[in-house]
Design an enzyme around this catalytic site. Structure first.
Site, PDB file in Angstrom:
ATOM      1  CG  ASN A 210      10.863  10.692  -4.371  1.00  0.00           C
ATOM      2  OD1 ASN A 210      11.623  10.142  -5.163  1.00  0.00           O
ATOM      3  ND2 ASN A 210       9.730  10.115  -3.970  1.00  0.00           N
ATOM      4  CG  ASP A 279       5.324   8.635   2.926  1.00  0.00           C
ATOM      5  OD1 ASP A 279       5.319   7.435   2.599  1.00  0.00           O
ATOM      6  OD2 ASP A 279       6.291   9.194   3.469  1.00  0.00           O
ATOM      7  CG  ASP A 306       2.906   1.366   3.777  1.00  0.00           C
ATOM      8  OD1 ASP A 306       3.585   0.517   3.146  1.00  0.00           O
ATOM      9  OD2 ASP A 306       3.364   2.029   4.720  1.00  0.00           O
ATOM     10  CB  VAL A 308       6.366  -2.360   1.476  1.00  0.00           C
ATOM     11  CG1 VAL A 308       6.358  -1.414   2.659  1.00  0.00           C
ATOM     12  CG2 VAL A 308       7.278  -3.554   1.744  1.00  0.00           C
TER      13      VAL A 308
END
Length: 408
Positions: A210, A279, A306, A308
């Site tokens: 990204n 993700d 994931d 966090v």
């Protein structure tokens, strides 16, 4: 500002329109109890006369490296030894470049090389000059050597442009200096921050990623360090630099970031998940470069861990956990859902895909949410936004800790 009482501060003034603020800065430093001496570059004298500084400081002003009267007693060495702190305000792009490369071709650069005192710069320049890769490389090199920067500020500039590059106002500089001599809000705490993107390999030459540069996470690390915290950064691929004293672990994939976080999360008091973690990742990685054969290529993706959410779910030693949410629409709704679903203590949400904000920008703005509370951080440089966010995190962390102790 009792923290500055009787401190020996050498105020260096370089050439730039912001030099008009420096006499007021000298006056405020004296009001805060500091002893102030002034060193000016030749260009600075084109903007403000030495007599002005002599009037506000009550001391002779130093301008020349080869001043026969002063150098009879090695005046520049005496000044370098006298100073507890060297403050250069304004610090021009030219001065930062010369200092970064070790030049000693005038009095002020010579003093900076000869002193063992702390050096603090208050940059002031055109916004394009501040954003230029050369200036940012010089900034990173100076910070790596322990030089502290206060600012620059964001706003209107004398050239008519708008952006980061304004020198901080004198009152803000004095407050920033006082923090250097005061116990920080996170003194004794360990803060872990994830920063930057991850790269998920498709084959040896291609990957999914990204547009994150990591700048926001790195600015958060700098801001946390200034509050006295021990700071650990788990960084995805990024060209950003960290100041000396910050522990850095470099990773590439989301899985590597997850494993490194879990390896070092023990004894961390605060976790800030600022990284833009992918993700999904390709289910398989081709060992050879995929050749262009078909009109379409289908990739099967699988979920990444994931990070966090995993930190927030820890049973033992769970840190105060802060997530980030980059949103293109319905920001509050999506951020609050993420905070509640992942059981985060706080979430900082920002708009992306808008000019001048988030990715590919030196500025940002945040909406910060916690249980029963919300605050907006207005658009500013990422360094300023980071400082504000760390203040909020510190307040909420201490409030939560106090409530836990009182309830036990």
């Amino acid at each position: 500002m009792p923290a500055l009482t009787a401190r020996h501060i050498l105020l260096g003034v370089t050439g730039g329109i912001a030099a008009y603020k420096s006499p007021d800065l000298a006056r405020r430093l004296r009001e805060a109890g500091a002893e102030v001496r002034i060193a000016m570059t030749r260009a600075a004298k084109e903007f403000v006369r030495p007599l002005t500084f002599q009037a506000v400081s009550g001391k002779p002003v130093h301008c020349d490296l080869l001043d026969p009267a002063a150098e009879a007693a090695m005046g520049h060495i005496e000044l370098a030894r006298w100073a507890e702190l060297v403050l250069v305000a304004p610090a021009s792009a030219n001065f930062m470049a010369r200092l970064a490369h070790g030049h000693a071709d005038d009095l002020l650069t010579t003093l900076c090389l000869a002193t063992r005192a702390r050096i603090v710069l208050a940059p002031a320049m055109n916004q394009a000059m501040w954003a230029h890769a050369a200036t940012q490389a010089n900034r990173a090199q100076l910070e790596a050597r322990g030089v502290r920067l206060l600012g620059p500020d964001w706003g209107d500039q004398a050239c008519g442009e708008v952006g980061p590059g304004r020198m901080l106002e004198p009152a803000a500089i004095v407050a920033g200096l006082s923090e250097l001599y005061s116990p920080g809000a996170l003194q004794g705490c360990t803060v872990m921050i994830t920063a930057g993107p991850t790269r998920e390999a498709i084959d040896p030459v291609r990957f999914i990623s990204n547009r994150s540069s990591g700048k926001m996470g790195f600015e958060l690390a700098a801001a946390a360090q200034k509050t006295g915290a021990r700071v650990i950064v788990i960084a995805g691929p990024s060209g950003e630099f960290l100041a000396a004293g910050i522990e850095r672990w470099d990773v590439e994939t989301a899985q590597q970031m997850y494993e490194t976080v879990m390896q070092h999360i023990e004894d961390c008091d605060i976790f800030i998940g600022a990284a833009a973690v992918a993700d999904y990742r390709p289910a398989t990685r081709s060992a050879e470069k995929i050749k262009k054969k078909e009109t379409a290529l289908t990739l099967r993706l699988v979920r990444n861990p994931d990070i966090v959410q995993a930190v927030a779910a820890l049973d033992q030693g769970r840190p105060f956990t802060v997530g980030f949410a980059a949103e293109t629409h319905r920001l509050k709704e999506h951020a609050e859902h993420k905070r509640c679903h992942k059981q985060l203590d706080m979430i900082a949400a920002n708009w992306v895909g808008r000019p001048g904000l988030g990715f590919d920008s030196t500025s940002n703005a945040l909406e910060v949410f916690w249980e029963g509370g919300h605050v907006s951080i207005a658009q500013a440089t990422k360094a300023q936004v980071a400082r504000h966010l760390i203040e909020i995190i510190s307040e909420r962390y201490h409030a939560q800790s106090s409530a836990a102790h009182s309830g036990s």
